[in-house]
Motif scaffolding. Sequence first.
Motif, PDB file in Angstrom:
ATOM      1  N   LEU A   1      -8.923 -23.257 -46.948  1.00  0.00           N
ATOM      2  CA  LEU A   1      -9.194 -23.721 -45.356  1.00  0.00           C
ATOM      3  C   LEU A   1      -8.002 -23.204 -44.442  1.00  0.00           C
ATOM      4  O   LEU A   1      -8.176 -22.320 -43.579  1.00  0.00           O
ATOM      5  CB  LEU A   1      -9.320 -25.168 -45.046  1.00  0.00           C
ATOM      6  N   VAL A   2      -6.795 -23.537 -44.710  1.00  0.00           N
ATOM      7  CA  VAL A   2      -5.658 -22.919 -43.885  1.00  0.00           C
ATOM      8  C   VAL A   2      -5.632 -21.399 -43.987  1.00  0.00           C
ATOM      9  O   VAL A   2      -5.223 -20.869 -42.787  1.00  0.00           O
ATOM     10  CB  VAL A   2      -4.333 -23.586 -44.383  1.00  0.00           C
ATOM     11  N   LEU A   3      -5.671 -20.795 -45.229  1.00  0.00           N
ATOM     12  CA  LEU A   3      -5.757 -19.491 -45.262  1.00  0.00           C
ATOM     13  C   LEU A   3      -6.912 -18.870 -44.280  1.00  0.00           C
ATOM     14  O   LEU A   3      -6.350 -17.812 -43.687  1.00  0.00           O
ATOM     15  CB  LEU A   3      -6.129 -19.058 -46.765  1.00  0.00           C
ATOM     16  N   GLY A   4      -8.101 -19.332 -44.436  1.00  0.00           N
ATOM     17  CA  GLY A   4      -9.229 -18.834 -43.642  1.00  0.00           C
ATOM     18  C   GLY A   4      -8.813 -18.947 -42.254  1.00  0.00           C
ATOM     19  O   GLY A   4      -9.150 -18.178 -41.301  1.00  0.00           O
ATOM     20  N   LEU A   5      -7.990 -19.961 -41.536  1.00  0.00           N
ATOM     21  CA  LEU A   5      -7.873 -20.098 -40.177  1.00  0.00           C
ATOM     22  C   LEU A   5      -6.666 -19.243 -40.089  1.00  0.00           C
ATOM     23  O   LEU A   5      -6.986 -18.871 -38.587  1.00  0.00           O
ATOM     24  CB  LEU A   5      -7.135 -21.808 -40.122  1.00  0.00           C
TER      25      LEU A   5
ATOM     26  N   ILE B   1      -6.240 -16.454 -41.157  1.00  0.00           N
ATOM     27  CA  ILE B   1      -6.894 -15.067 -41.184  1.00  0.00           C
ATOM     28  C   ILE B   1      -7.733 -14.641 -39.799  1.00  0.00           C
ATOM     29  O   ILE B   1      -7.653 -13.949 -38.994  1.00  0.00           O
ATOM     30  CB  ILE B   1      -7.761 -14.785 -42.224  1.00  0.00           C
ATOM     31  N   SER B   2      -8.271 -15.928 -39.435  1.00  0.00           N
ATOM     32  CA  SER B   2      -9.340 -15.895 -38.209  1.00  0.00           C
ATOM     33  C   SER B   2      -8.441 -15.935 -37.017  1.00  0.00           C
ATOM     34  O   SER B   2      -9.089 -15.054 -35.984  1.00  0.00           O
ATOM     35  CB  SER B   2     -10.077 -17.107 -38.213  1.00  0.00           C
ATOM     36  N   PHE B   3      -7.295 -16.383 -36.857  1.00  0.00           N
ATOM     37  CA  PHE B   3      -6.723 -16.580 -35.526  1.00  0.00           C
ATOM     38  C   PHE B   3      -5.562 -15.648 -35.642  1.00  0.00           C
ATOM     39  O   PHE B   3      -5.198 -15.320 -34.422  1.00  0.00           O
ATOM     40  CB  PHE B   3      -6.101 -18.005 -35.807  1.00  0.00           C
ATOM     41  N   PHE B   4      -4.990 -15.305 -36.682  1.00  0.00           N
ATOM     42  CA  PHE B   4      -3.971 -14.167 -36.533  1.00  0.00           C
ATOM     43  C   PHE B   4      -4.253 -12.782 -36.940  1.00  0.00           C
ATOM     44  O   PHE B   4      -3.483 -11.740 -36.635  1.00  0.00           O
ATOM     45  CB  PHE B   4      -2.587 -14.881 -37.355  1.00  0.00           C
ATOM     46  N   ILE B   5      -5.142 -12.425 -37.214  1.00  0.00           N
ATOM     47  CA  ILE B   5      -5.478 -10.998 -37.755  1.00  0.00           C
ATOM     48  C   ILE B   5      -6.552 -10.686 -36.730  1.00  0.00           C
ATOM     49  O   ILE B   5      -7.587 -11.121 -36.698  1.00  0.00           O
ATOM     50  CB  ILE B   5      -6.021 -10.827 -39.037  1.00  0.00           C
ATOM     51  N   ILE B   6      -6.319  -9.476 -35.973  1.00  0.00           N
ATOM     52  CA  ILE B   6      -7.358  -9.052 -35.083  1.00  0.00           C
ATOM     53  C   ILE B   6      -7.951  -7.924 -35.580  1.00  0.00           C
ATOM     54  O   ILE B   6      -7.762  -7.031 -35.901  1.00  0.00           O
ATOM     55  CB  ILE B   6      -6.676  -8.340 -33.689  1.00  0.00           C
TER      56      ILE B   6
ATOM     57  N   LYS C   1     -13.256 -10.027 -31.080  1.00  0.00           N
ATOM     58  CA  LYS C   1     -12.692 -11.303 -30.498  1.00  0.00           C
ATOM     59  C   LYS C   1     -11.125 -11.028 -30.205  1.00  0.00           C
ATOM     60  O   LYS C   1     -10.802  -9.860 -30.438  1.00  0.00           O
ATOM     61  CB  LYS C   1     -12.720 -12.210 -31.675  1.00  0.00           C
ATOM     62  N   ARG C   2     -10.569 -11.925 -29.566  1.00  0.00           N
ATOM     63  CA  ARG C   2      -9.296 -11.901 -29.097  1.00  0.00           C
ATOM     64  C   ARG C   2      -9.037 -10.592 -28.128  1.00  0.00           C
ATOM     65  O   ARG C   2      -8.186  -9.993 -28.345  1.00  0.00           O
ATOM     66  CB  ARG C   2      -8.532 -11.996 -30.182  1.00  0.00           C
ATOM     67  N   LYS C   3      -9.993 -10.289 -27.269  1.00  0.00           N
ATOM     68  CA  LYS C   3      -9.960  -8.957 -26.483  1.00  0.00           C
ATOM     69  C   LYS C   3      -8.481  -9.020 -25.375  1.00  0.00           C
ATOM     70  O   LYS C   3      -8.122  -7.790 -25.409  1.00  0.00           O
ATOM     71  CB  LYS C   3     -11.118  -8.923 -25.448  1.00  0.00           C
ATOM     72  N   ALA C   4      -7.981 -10.200 -25.234  1.00  0.00           N
ATOM     73  CA  ALA C   4      -6.773 -10.247 -24.218  1.00  0.00           C
ATOM     74  C   ALA C   4      -5.755  -9.579 -25.042  1.00  0.00           C
ATOM     75  O   ALA C   4      -5.084  -9.007 -24.443  1.00  0.00           O
ATOM     76  CB  ALA C   4      -6.554 -11.395 -23.607  1.00  0.00           C
TER      77      ALA C   4
END
Length: 449
Positions: A389-393, A395-400, A425-428
């Motif tokens: 779960l932490v690995l997935g989070l 990847i989702s938040f820190f890889i664009i 996602k994370r266009k900014a």
Amino acid sequence: MKSLWKRFLHFLTSARVAIFLLLFLAIACTIGTLLPQNQNQEVYLKLFGKLGTRIIHIFSLYDVYHAPWFQFLLIFLGINLIACSLDHLPKTLRLSRYQEKRNIDKKFFQNLSFSEHFVCGISLEKAKQSLISLFQKEFSNLQVVTNPKFSLHAQKGTISYFGPYIIHTGILIILIGGLISSLFGFSGMMFIPEGQISNTIFLQGKRHHQRYKLPFSLKCEKFIIEYYPNGMPKEYLSKVTVIDGKKTIKKDITVNDPLDYKGLRFYQATYGVAPEPTLTLEVINRETNKHFLVTVPFNQSVSLPDSNGYVKLVKAFPEFMNAGIAFQLEVSENGRPEQTWVFEKFPNFDAMHRKGKYIFRLKDYSRYTGLQVKKDLGVWIIWGGCIILVLGLMISFFIIPQRIWLHLAPHPKGCEIWLGGTSVKRKALFRQTFQDWILKIKEVLPCGT
């Protein structure tokens, strides 16, 4: 029938259903944390009255984590996660794959989220080689198209599209671990008097009347307790020996240091007066003021120091009329037996209430240790799910997920470049990345906008 099936599938894949299930599970876990679990009915009657106790038993709130409805919530949430993941998988696969654009022109770049146009005073061939060399350093899967026009396409961070699936997998593994613990785990108590051996666990909750026999035994060698000056317990521990055939293991079990053995965990939970205790009494001769220590087993007569009488422990009370631990003694001096008491909290009780040759004070007594025993087969599965779960989070938040297109065409001044990029996602944050690409192109090519 087909419409009914579609409605059912829509219900299974609904995010609202997942939210409601998570909400109910959160409420259930809160109840399981705040409400005393696996207690006798008298405890619930005292705390919540008849109506509250009835509700607790109807919904099995006395053992939330083993209740059938709690297991149903775990299973239903798992099905919902699988259905949601499968429903969105085709779209995710399409996003992660590159679909070659046949008409990469000025209009195509204008429709992208980010785009830039350059004019470079350098030949087309030199620009091609410089751009290929630049983007090969940035992207491992660079695709070069030279017919009919020169263009580049590259993408990275596509694993980010699968971040939610990794998160779902972690949650699903946690649910499986929780279900295994709920179905096959148990919680119980062992009560072992000092010096005795036991292999019996008294199961708690709806199975509190059942006994579970361990394939090995525990012996309580000694129970040790220390007190603060005000009489409150400071620390207590059990010196135990695990006896498993010819194999023996010694361990001190304290409140924060349990024993782990063969998938079971033994916690120091409680203690009390042994069912048939042995007392250590300080005996004082009033005439000579001599002090003696005498060991008195339960219901056995022990000679007094001058052998002209005996003392016998006849009754033990863990709580006597709000006066704490008390023991009733039978004392015979000069052939006349009489009753007296010794208290843990009132050491001078016998001296003040009985006139005889001897004074009796309580120094120590044998206790039993109460060990809480838990079998949680799913605990390591749950930990594994948490890691995923932490690995997935992460990847989702820190890889664009990044995708870039570059088109190169002849120009009277040399060549012109169209650069475009997208991120779902994370266009900014991607905006800054895109600006970095522009600067890198201008560093290797003499370009102007």
